[in-house]
Write a protein that holds these residues in place. Sequence first.
Motif, short mmCIF file in Angstrom:
data_model
loop_
_atom_site.label_atom_id
_atom_site.label_comp_id
_atom_site.label_asym_id
_atom_site.label_seq_id
_atom_site.Cartn_x
_atom_site.Cartn_y
_atom_site.Cartn_z
N ILE A 151 0.85 -1.21 0.00
CA ILE A 151 0.00 0.00 0.00
C ILE A 151 0.88 1.25 0.00
N GLY A 152 1.93 1.24 0.83
CA GLY A 152 2.83 2.39 0.88
C GLY A 152 3.49 2.65 -0.46
N LEU A 153 3.92 1.58 -1.10
CA LEU A 153 4.58 1.74 -2.40
C LEU A 153 3.61 2.17 -3.49
N LEU A 154 2.38 1.68 -3.42
CA LEU A 154 1.40 2.05 -4.44
C LEU A 154 1.05 3.54 -4.37
N PHE A 155 1.10 4.09 -3.19
CA PHE A 155 0.78 5.51 -3.06
C PHE A 155 2.03 6.40 -3.15
N ALA A 156 3.18 5.79 -3.34
CA ALA A 156 4.42 6.56 -3.47
C ALA A 156 4.43 7.27 -4.83
N PRO A 157 5.10 8.39 -4.91
CA PRO A 157 5.10 9.17 -6.15
C PRO A 157 6.12 8.68 -7.18
N ASP A 158 6.55 7.45 -7.10
CA ASP A 158 7.51 6.92 -8.07
C ASP A 158 6.81 6.42 -9.32
N GLU A 159 7.62 6.19 -10.36
CA GLU A 159 7.10 5.62 -11.61
C GLU A 159 6.72 4.16 -11.37
N GLY A 160 5.90 3.63 -12.24
CA GLY A 160 5.44 2.24 -12.12
C GLY A 160 6.57 1.24 -12.10
N ASN A 161 7.58 1.45 -12.95
CA ASN A 161 8.71 0.53 -13.01
C ASN A 161 9.47 0.50 -11.69
N LYS A 162 9.72 1.67 -11.13
CA LYS A 162 10.42 1.76 -9.85
C LYS A 162 9.57 1.16 -8.74
N THR A 163 8.29 1.42 -8.78
CA THR A 163 7.39 0.89 -7.76
C THR A 163 7.38 -0.63 -7.79
N ARG A 164 7.32 -1.20 -8.99
CA ARG A 164 7.33 -2.67 -9.11
C ARG A 164 8.64 -3.25 -8.59
N LYS A 165 9.76 -2.58 -8.87
CA LYS A 165 11.05 -3.04 -8.37
C LYS A 165 11.08 -2.99 -6.84
#
Length: 95
Positions: free
Chosen positions: A20-34
Amino acid sequence: MATNKALWGIVTAAAVGAVIGLLFAPDEGNKTRKKIKKKTNSLASDLIDALEKSKEKAASAAGTIKEKGQQYKDEAIDTAEQYVDDANEEIEKYR
């Protein structure tokens, strides 16, 4: 058993919180998935370590129980042998 449920609860809550924290983070999708993959791998590693420790504790407890059981068995055999010897001595008195 309760320890395993608590462990699973903690791991699940941590994983859900991280996702949940990563999904709401302002990073790009690729970075979030990593980040999700890295965190998932870390949690899986922690879970494996916890399970290994639980396995070691269970094996240790089983060994202790086995040793105690052997001690009780040996004591019971010794006591039974003593009763047989005492009974034989009493029988010899009346012969």
